[in-house]
Design a protein around this motif. Sequence first.
Motif, PDB file in Angstrom:
ATOM      1  N   ARG A 111     -39.991  16.538 -35.791  1.00  0.00           N
ATOM      2  CA  ARG A 111     -41.309  16.496 -36.414  1.00  0.00           C
ATOM      3  C   ARG A 111     -42.386  16.288 -35.355  1.00  0.00           C
ATOM      4  O   ARG A 111     -42.276  15.432 -34.485  1.00  0.00           O
ATOM      5  N   GLY A 112     -43.393  17.127 -35.424  1.00  0.00           N
ATOM      6  CA  GLY A 112     -44.467  17.058 -34.441  1.00  0.00           C
ATOM      7  C   GLY A 112     -44.274  17.979 -33.258  1.00  0.00           C
ATOM      8  O   GLY A 112     -45.106  17.990 -32.347  1.00  0.00           O
ATOM      9  N   GLU A 113     -43.194  18.775 -33.256  1.00  0.00           N
ATOM     10  CA  GLU A 113     -42.930  19.678 -32.139  1.00  0.00           C
ATOM     11  C   GLU A 113     -42.605  21.070 -32.675  1.00  0.00           C
ATOM     12  O   GLU A 113     -42.062  21.224 -33.772  1.00  0.00           O
ATOM     13  N   GLY A 114     -42.919  22.078 -31.860  1.00  0.00           N
ATOM     14  CA  GLY A 114     -42.539  23.455 -32.162  1.00  0.00           C
ATOM     15  C   GLY A 114     -43.058  23.932 -33.506  1.00  0.00           C
ATOM     16  O   GLY A 114     -44.227  23.774 -33.857  1.00  0.00           O
ATOM     17  N   ALA A 115     -42.141  24.537 -34.288  1.00  0.00           N
ATOM     18  CA  ALA A 115     -42.516  25.052 -35.604  1.00  0.00           C
ATOM     19  C   ALA A 115     -42.805  23.949 -36.597  1.00  0.00           C
ATOM     20  O   ALA A 115     -43.369  24.217 -37.666  1.00  0.00           O
TER      21      ALA A 115
ATOM     22  N   MET B  42     -51.573  18.999 -22.503  1.00  0.00           N
ATOM     23  CA  MET B  42     -51.346  17.610 -22.107  1.00  0.00           C
ATOM     24  C   MET B  42     -50.097  17.497 -21.257  1.00  0.00           C
ATOM     25  O   MET B  42     -49.174  18.321 -21.331  1.00  0.00           O
ATOM     26  N   ASP B  43     -50.050  16.469 -20.452  1.00  0.00           N
ATOM     27  CA  ASP B  43     -48.873  16.177 -19.644  1.00  0.00           C
ATOM     28  C   ASP B  43     -47.741  15.742 -20.577  1.00  0.00           C
ATOM     29  O   ASP B  43     -47.924  14.868 -21.425  1.00  0.00           O
ATOM     30  N   PRO B  44     -46.545  16.367 -20.476  1.00  0.00           N
ATOM     31  CA  PRO B  44     -45.439  15.972 -21.368  1.00  0.00           C
ATOM     32  C   PRO B  44     -45.100  14.489 -21.297  1.00  0.00           C
ATOM     33  O   PRO B  44     -44.688  13.894 -22.297  1.00  0.00           O
TER      34      PRO B  44
ATOM     35  N   LYS C  57     -43.489  18.662 -25.223  1.00  0.00           N
ATOM     36  CA  LYS C  57     -44.138  19.815 -24.625  1.00  0.00           C
ATOM     37  C   LYS C  57     -45.125  20.460 -25.605  1.00  0.00           C
ATOM     38  O   LYS C  57     -45.076  20.225 -26.801  1.00  0.00           O
ATOM     39  N   ASN C  58     -46.011  21.279 -25.039  1.00  0.00           N
ATOM     40  CA  ASN C  58     -46.921  22.125 -25.820  1.00  0.00           C
ATOM     41  C   ASN C  58     -47.892  21.323 -26.682  1.00  0.00           C
ATOM     42  O   ASN C  58     -48.287  21.760 -27.766  1.00  0.00           O
ATOM     43  N   LYS C  59     -48.295  20.165 -26.206  1.00  0.00           N
ATOM     44  CA  LYS C  59     -49.325  19.396 -26.898  1.00  0.00           C
ATOM     45  C   LYS C  59     -50.685  19.719 -26.285  1.00  0.00           C
ATOM     46  O   LYS C  59     -50.814  19.830 -25.056  1.00  0.00           O
ATOM     47  N   LEU C  60     -51.695  19.848 -27.120  1.00  0.00           N
ATOM     48  CA  LEU C  60     -53.036  20.194 -26.667  1.00  0.00           C
ATOM     49  C   LEU C  60     -53.994  19.041 -26.941  1.00  0.00           C
ATOM     50  O   LEU C  60     -53.795  18.242 -27.851  1.00  0.00           O
ATOM     51  N   LYS C  61     -55.042  19.008 -26.143  1.00  0.00           N
ATOM     52  CA  LYS C  61     -56.139  18.082 -26.370  1.00  0.00           C
ATOM     53  C   LYS C  61     -57.451  18.776 -26.010  1.00  0.00           C
ATOM     54  O   LYS C  61     -57.485  19.691 -25.188  1.00  0.00           O
ATOM     55  N   VAL C  62     -58.514  18.335 -26.649  1.00  0.00           N
ATOM     56  CA  VAL C  62     -59.825  18.920 -26.398  1.00  0.00           C
ATOM     57  C   VAL C  62     -60.298  18.484 -25.011  1.00  0.00           C
ATOM     58  O   VAL C  62     -60.185  17.309 -24.644  1.00  0.00           O
TER      59      VAL C  62
ATOM     60  N   ALA D 204     -39.330   8.425 -31.532  1.00  0.00           N
ATOM     61  CA  ALA D 204     -39.028   9.850 -31.606  1.00  0.00           C
ATOM     62  C   ALA D 204     -39.048  10.490 -30.236  1.00  0.00           C
ATOM     63  O   ALA D 204     -38.286  11.414 -29.957  1.00  0.00           O
ATOM     64  N   ALA D 205     -39.939  10.039 -29.349  1.00  0.00           N
ATOM     65  CA  ALA D 205     -40.057  10.664 -28.035  1.00  0.00           C
ATOM     66  C   ALA D 205     -38.876  10.353 -27.142  1.00  0.00           C
ATOM     67  O   ALA D 205     -38.545  11.124 -26.233  1.00  0.00           O
ATOM     68  N   THR D 206     -38.223   9.196 -27.371  1.00  0.00           N
ATOM     69  CA  THR D 206     -37.105   8.793 -26.512  1.00  0.00           C
ATOM     70  C   THR D 206     -35.751   9.170 -27.087  1.00  0.00           C
ATOM     71  O   THR D 206     -34.723   8.862 -26.474  1.00  0.00           O
ATOM     72  N   ALA D 207     -35.709   9.805 -28.251  1.00  0.00           N
ATOM     73  CA  ALA D 207     -34.429  10.150 -28.865  1.00  0.00           C
ATOM     74  C   ALA D 207     -33.741  11.251 -28.069  1.00  0.00           C
ATOM     75  O   ALA D 207     -34.377  12.135 -27.506  1.00  0.00           O
ATOM     76  N   VAL D 208     -32.392  11.185 -28.026  1.00  0.00           N
ATOM     77  CA  VAL D 208     -31.604  12.195 -27.327  1.00  0.00           C
ATOM     78  C   VAL D 208     -31.561  13.453 -28.177  1.00  0.00           C
ATOM     79  O   VAL D 208     -31.251  13.386 -29.376  1.00  0.00           O
ATOM     80  N   PRO D 209     -31.887  14.614 -27.639  1.00  0.00           N
ATOM     81  CA  PRO D 209     -31.874  15.847 -28.441  1.00  0.00           C
ATOM     82  C   PRO D 209     -30.470  16.196 -28.887  1.00  0.00           C
ATOM     83  O   PRO D 209     -29.483  15.857 -28.208  1.00  0.00           O
ATOM     84  N   PRO D 210     -30.323  16.871 -30.022  1.00  0.00           N
ATOM     85  CA  PRO D 210     -28.981  17.256 -30.496  1.00  0.00           C
ATOM     86  C   PRO D 210     -28.357  18.287 -29.574  1.00  0.00           C
ATOM     87  O   PRO D 210     -29.041  19.031 -28.859  1.00  0.00           O
ATOM     88  N   LEU D 211     -27.032  18.333 -29.604  1.00  0.00           N
ATOM     89  CA  LEU D 211     -26.312  19.263 -28.749  1.00  0.00           C
ATOM     90  C   LEU D 211     -26.506  20.694 -29.227  1.00  0.00           C
ATOM     91  O   LEU D 211     -26.607  20.950 -30.427  1.00  0.00           O
ATOM     92  N   PRO D 212     -26.575  21.652 -28.310  1.00  0.00           N
ATOM     93  CA  PRO D 212     -26.728  23.064 -28.710  1.00  0.00           C
ATOM     94  C   PRO D 212     -25.546  23.513 -29.565  1.00  0.00           C
ATOM     95  O   PRO D 212     -24.391  23.142 -29.328  1.00  0.00           O
ATOM     96  N   GLY D 213     -25.854  24.318 -30.591  1.00  0.00           N
ATOM     97  CA  GLY D 213     -24.813  24.824 -31.481  1.00  0.00           C
ATOM     98  C   GLY D 213     -24.590  23.989 -32.713  1.00  0.00           C
ATOM     99  O   GLY D 213     -23.917  24.452 -33.649  1.00  0.00           O
ATOM    100  N   THR D 214     -25.136  22.780 -32.775  1.00  0.00           N
ATOM    101  CA  THR D 214     -24.986  21.932 -33.951  1.00  0.00           C
ATOM    102  C   THR D 214     -26.077  22.248 -34.968  1.00  0.00           C
ATOM    103  O   THR D 214     -27.136  22.790 -34.619  1.00  0.00           O
ATOM    104  N   PRO D 215     -25.856  21.921 -36.252  1.00  0.00           N
ATOM    105  CA  PRO D 215     -26.905  22.178 -37.251  1.00  0.00           C
ATOM    106  C   PRO D 215     -28.213  21.465 -36.944  1.00  0.00           C
ATOM    107  O   PRO D 215     -29.291  21.977 -37.252  1.00  0.00           O
ATOM    108  N   GLU D 216     -28.139  20.272 -36.341  1.00  0.00           N
ATOM    109  CA  GLU D 216     -29.363  19.533 -36.019  1.00  0.00           C
ATOM    110  C   GLU D 216     -30.197  20.246 -34.954  1.00  0.00           C
ATOM    111  O   GLU D 216     -31.425  20.083 -34.895  1.00  0.00           O
ATOM    112  N   ALA D 217     -29.530  21.040 -34.095  1.00  0.00           N
ATOM    113  CA  ALA D 217     -30.258  21.734 -33.029  1.00  0.00           C
ATOM    114  C   ALA D 217     -31.095  22.899 -33.551  1.00  0.00           C
ATOM    115  O   ALA D 217     -31.919  23.435 -32.807  1.00  0.00           O
ATOM    116  N   ARG D 218     -30.889  23.297 -34.797  1.00  0.00           N
ATOM    117  CA  ARG D 218     -31.657  24.399 -35.377  1.00  0.00           C
ATOM    118  C   ARG D 218     -33.018  23.958 -35.900  1.00  0.00           C
ATOM    119  O   ARG D 218     -33.797  24.792 -36.358  1.00  0.00           O
TER     120      ARG D 218
END
Length: 377
Positions: A78-82, A162-164, A170-175, A60-74
């Motif tokens: 899993r495990g990121e953002g919302a 945490m370091d990305p 991004k936005n991962k936390l650790k104690v 999952a970490a190495t997958a190419v992100p979807p292009l902006p404007g596509t349904p997948e980009a919305r």
Amino acid sequence: MFEWAGVGFGKQESYQLGMSLRQLAAATPGLESLRLWGKVLGIEVDYYVAEGSLESPPGAATAVPPLPGTPEARVDPRGEGANTCIYWVKSGGFAPWVRLPIARADHIVASREIKRVLSGKLESPVTATPWFPGTEQHLLRSQIARITATCTLAPAGFYEVMDPEESGSKNKLKVVEDALANFPGHEALAVQSGWAHASPFLLSTGKTNWPDVDKYPEGALTEDQTAEIAAQAENEPEKPMLEPIEQDLEELKPEELEGSVAWSIKVYGDEGIYTANDAPQTHRVTAVRSNIWPGAITVVQGARFANLYVGYGMKCGSLVPVNKDSGLPLRGTMPLMPLAPDDIMDEPKDLEEQEEPNPIQDEAESDKGDVDEEEEA
């Protein structure tokens, strides 16, 4: 802790929820964490909400992100953002847990434009204007994402970002190391400067960050798309993680007020200081409540803290000041459900009595005669 702050479900209901969560944990493979997120009140049935995290899928970490404007980009991966966590809901008692769909950016954006009390039925349609592109389960998931992004708090200094490259996103936390040994004191947690946001902030697009152009293969994005992403990121910068809560709604803050109008803090219980194991201890409970999302509360006692939500899942603007320039309430709030009474007006002063402007003329006294004498011309 929550009972001291005036929030709770009762002993029997709490026991049933605890056993139900144990059953959910045993029946969910790959589960890393699970907790009770809260309770969303409905018209017919209430929703109990459980929050958990699953193991990240391989690659999952190495997958190419979807292009902006596509349904997948919305949709955040899993495990990121919302979609950092997975959510289940149930109606109470012995009802089964139902896994909610993933959060979508277009659903989050649409939920900001409508005001609707949930019915308690996941498949019921959302009749609203503007149109909402989904059923009640999608609206519920969007409201959970908004509340989580705003009201998930932690003591300042308890987490670190945490370091990305280490975490894969991004936005991962650790104690932090020795977090419990260096846990803030009760005096530091009784003010807003002792608390920070522990969840990524949602942008106007419904996502937590802008596309990273460096992750796309060469030639995947046009020059216009790259320039548009850069302009959007400049106009609305991403908010950093672990931002202090005292910086919330600075534009609405009165000059004489210290801290943010978005939060209120109150101390409950015995505030005495005792000595145990040659160390000072206190049994006091400190509660931080949100004035934007009534029902969101964070409590701390000693070195333990937890977040909970019990409410209607609606944003409120009557507990914070209006915009200084426009005089309008907070954006996306619910004006039909004011939770604070209006200011009591003073009694008006009594009016002074005045003389009759058109007094009635007194008639001449009668001479007690039978016939009135005619006046001479």
